[in-house]
Design a protein around this motif. Structure first.
Motif, short mmCIF file in Angstrom:
data_model
loop_
_atom_site.label_atom_id
_atom_site.label_comp_id
_atom_site.label_asym_id
_atom_site.label_seq_id
_atom_site.Cartn_x
_atom_site.Cartn_y
_atom_site.Cartn_z
N ASN B 221 0.82 -1.21 0.00
CA ASN B 221 0.00 0.00 0.00
C ASN B 221 0.86 1.27 0.00
O ASN B 221 1.06 1.89 1.03
CB ASN B 221 -0.89 -0.02 1.25
N ARG B 223 0.29 4.24 -0.93
CA ARG B 223 -0.35 5.47 -0.49
C ARG B 223 -0.32 5.58 1.03
O ARG B 223 -0.01 6.63 1.59
CB ARG B 223 -1.80 5.50 -0.99
N ARG B 224 -0.62 4.46 1.72
CA ARG B 224 -0.60 4.52 3.17
C ARG B 224 0.82 4.73 3.69
O ARG B 224 1.03 5.43 4.68
CB ARG B 224 -1.21 3.23 3.77
N MET B 225 1.79 4.12 3.01
CA MET B 225 3.18 4.31 3.44
C MET B 225 3.56 5.78 3.39
O MET B 225 4.19 6.30 4.31
CB MET B 225 4.13 3.50 2.55
N ALA B 226 3.17 6.45 2.30
CA ALA B 226 3.47 7.88 2.20
C ALA B 226 2.77 8.63 3.33
O ALA B 226 3.35 9.54 3.94
CB ALA B 226 3.02 8.40 0.84
#
Ligand code: ADP
Ligand code: MG
Lengths: 263, 361
Positions: B221, B223-226
């Motif tokens: 994921n 997006r969640r990491m960012a």
């Protein structure tokens, strides 16, 4: 409930004024005004509910606050600092957290590793090829957070096999990592069973007092139990704001929102 | 797991250094079947003949290392890179160019300088390709790395100043370290075994280190990491760098095994062989690429004979490999590793069924 895991930042309330302040924020998607001229102020430690029918612009509001979207006009201040043009990770470093309406988890990893990554994201050593003493304390913090959202029994389970409600709880744990000061919860109770809702309310009301949050919630009962103030949104505008009982008994609100909320 | 060591154990045992406790912890965590495999591999020279040691196992370990670098990128990073064989090839070429060979272009520098230099150059090359590839996803990553692998192949064929064109380099031999001829079957077996073992352990370790976990987070994921504060692009490029360092080890051993290197070593066929090996073996764990390499080496060595024995043309062995590849992928999405997991699950299910049967009145 292990509240010690969430560190109390020294300067939590030092900046006089608001944890979050929006002035004249609007967001256009082409011709559609998803947000129009939003003014919003949240005190440090305040617990606020945002209500509104589908498409009212609640998630868009969160996306603008976190930096996922750039607002079309207006300014956003976080703990006294103008963050309107800051990238998402800079806002995270200032203590802002969020959960997502549709869970964004790491499905190939265990519950423990999901929360560990959240703890790691706001600490140093994100590129380390070595495990160090500091990792153990982060791992400990992760385990405490897992306990805080009542998932300790499943800590080594891959996220992909968790039930829906458990994934929602894990969403919350990811947002509690590090030293949050203001958390945005996007419909954390949607789709939960009554027991899971009770659990959720317990988790939210058990948060340390210095952590403020804004919660989007369709269920009036949950919203009233976890929030001190309520903001009503409709068609991208803030339409009413007040104490829970004022909002609940407001005839306009009843006509506009509760009417179609109980369809 | 760090949680297995209580923090006060260090206090109770002040002489024992932390790394020792860590090591004891790790060794205790090695499962029984891994001990069995290690033991068998260590005593293999007692039972296997020279051909098996050098050609079958030596080659398996080398291809396994290159495929392991792809497994790391694809399995942990979600990036299917077809540049790994080119990176290995470049490392082999650099050893030939800077060290000794039968070609006059070679510079004849000492091996202890040449080997690290070759690894650094190949790693830089792989990281550069990564830098271009990480902004793409899925099929586009495959296409862009394939394009660069072909470009590398044609460049080595046409360039005579560095790569010596069509002929490449011959007589590229390992150094006579400790007075051992490392191309003798038994020394070469142990050389490649140790290299493969170290690469395997390194990948296993890094997969649980902060970087490895973050890479898996990026895979699942981005997006969640960012949103958690990670720099997704930087993590992906760093993964290419690490994988390229691994591939370069394989490339250096390969040029020593063949004693020569030519454009075909890292040609399009070789590129796809690595992909096939990694997918047949399984991309979920570092042991997969070695299983895949073993099957691949057995097939490409013996399939021609088998085909001739049943009256078919030996030239068709690639078709047989392709057929078996299709079969494995068809029955198990995670290759041989998947078959193994399924077999284990089957055994436990049988046990449970038997257990239930006994308690039933
Ligand atoms: N990325 C986007 N692109 C275009 N339109 C969007 C986007 N995100 C939201 N919208 C639109 O903005 C409006 C508000 O959406 P949203 O904020 O998700 O509402 P809520 O969360 O209150 O249900 C909706 O009409 C939605 O279709
Ligand atoms: Mg929404």
């Amino acid at each position: 409930m292990t509240t010690e895991t969430i560190k109390s930042p020294a300067a939590a309330t030092s900046s006089a004024g608001h944890a979050l302040e929006l002035r004249g924020v609007s967001k256009l998607f082409g011709a559609l005004a998803a947000l129009s001229d939003i003014d919003l102020a949240i005190r440090p430690g305040e617990r606020r509910a945002v209500l509104g029918s589908n498409g009212a612009g609640k998630t868009t509001l969160f996306n603008c606050i976190t930096g996922d979207f750039l607002p079309s006009t207006g300014g956003i201040r976080l703990f006294g600092e103008d963050v309107t043009r800051f990238p998402a990770q800079e806002r995270i470093r200032r203590g802002l957290r969020r959960t997502y309406q549709i869970s964004l988890l790491f499905n190939g990893l265990t519950v423990r590793d999901n929360v560990y990554l959240a703890c790691r994201g706001v600490s140093r050593g994100r590129f380390s090829f070595l495990r160090s003493r500091a990792d153990d304390s982060l791992m400990q913090a992760a385990e405490d957070l897992v306990a805080a959202v009542h998932l300790s029994d499943l800590i080594d389970t891959p996220v992909s096999v968790l039930a829906y409600g458990q994934q929602r709880q894990l969403e919350i744990a990811l947002a509690l990592a590090g030293a949050p000061r203001l958390i945005l919860f996007d419909e954390p109770a949607a789709g939960l069973s009554p027991t899971e809702r009770k659990d959720l309310v317990e988790i939210l009301t058990g948060l340390p007092a210095h952590i403020g949050y804004v919660i989007i919630e369709h269920d009036m009962d949950v919203a009233l139990r976890v929030a001190e103030r309520v903001t009503m949104m409709h068609n991208g505008r803030i339409f009413k704001e007040g104490l829970p009982e004022e909002i609940e008994n407001d005839p306009e609100v009843q006509a506009l929102y509760l009417g179609d909320g109980h369809e | 797991m760090s949680s297995n060591t209580p923090p006060n154990q260090t206090l109770a045992n002040p002489q024992a250094p932390r790394w020792w406790l860590w090591l004891v912890d790790r060794v205790a965590a090695i499962p029984a079947h891994a001990w069995a495999v290690m033991l068998v591999l260590l005593v293999m020279p007692l039972v296997a003949d020279d051909f098996f040691l050098f050609q079958i196992f030596g080659w398996t370990f080398i291809l396994g290392i290159v495929a392991l670098s792809l497994m790391f990128l694809a399995g942990y990073g979600g990036m299917v890179s077809l540049i790994q064989m080119s990176v290995a090839g470049l490392a082999g070429y650099m050893v030939a160019l800077f060290g000794d060979s039968g070609t006059t272009i070679s510079l004849g520098l000492p091996w202890w300088f040449v080997v690290p230099l070759a690894m650094v150059i190949a790693t830089l090359f792989g990281s550069l390709v990564g830098l271009l590839a990480v902004r793409t996803e899925g099929i586009y990553t495959i296409m862009i790395t394939l394009a660069m692998a072909s470009a590398f192949y044609y460049f080595t064929r046409q360039n005579y100043t560095i790569f010596n064109g069509y002929t490449g380099f011959n007589l590229v031999l390992p150094p006579d370290l400790f007075g051992v001829n490392w191309r003798e079957p038994v020394p070469f077996y142990y050389l490649t075994l140790v290299a493969a073992g170290l690469c395997f352990l390194l990948v296993t370790y890094v997969s649980r280190a902060p970087f490895g976990l973050a890479l898996q987070g990026v895979r699942d994921n981005p997006r969640r990491m960012a949103a958690l504060g990670f720099n997704v692009t930087a993590h992906r490029v760093a993964a290419y760098a690490f994988a390229s360092a691994l591939a370069s080890v394989g490339g250096i051993l390969l040029v020593w095994q063949n004693a020569q290197i030519a454009p075909g070593t890292a040609g399009i066929h070789a590129t796809f062989d690595i992909l096939i090996i990694a997918v047949i073996g399984g991309l979920s764990r570092p042991s997969g690429p070695f299983l895949g390499a073993f099957l691949f080496v057995l097939l490409s060595t013996f399939a021609p004979d088998v085909l001739r024995a049943i009256g078919a043309s030996g030239e068709r062995y690639k078709m047989l490999i392709g057929g078996i590849f299709l079969f494995v992928v068809f029955v198990s999405p995670d290759g041989l590793l998947g078959l193994w997991e399924r077999w284990k699950a089957h055994l436990t299910r049988d046990d449970m069924a038997r257990g239930k049967g006994e308690t039933r009145p």
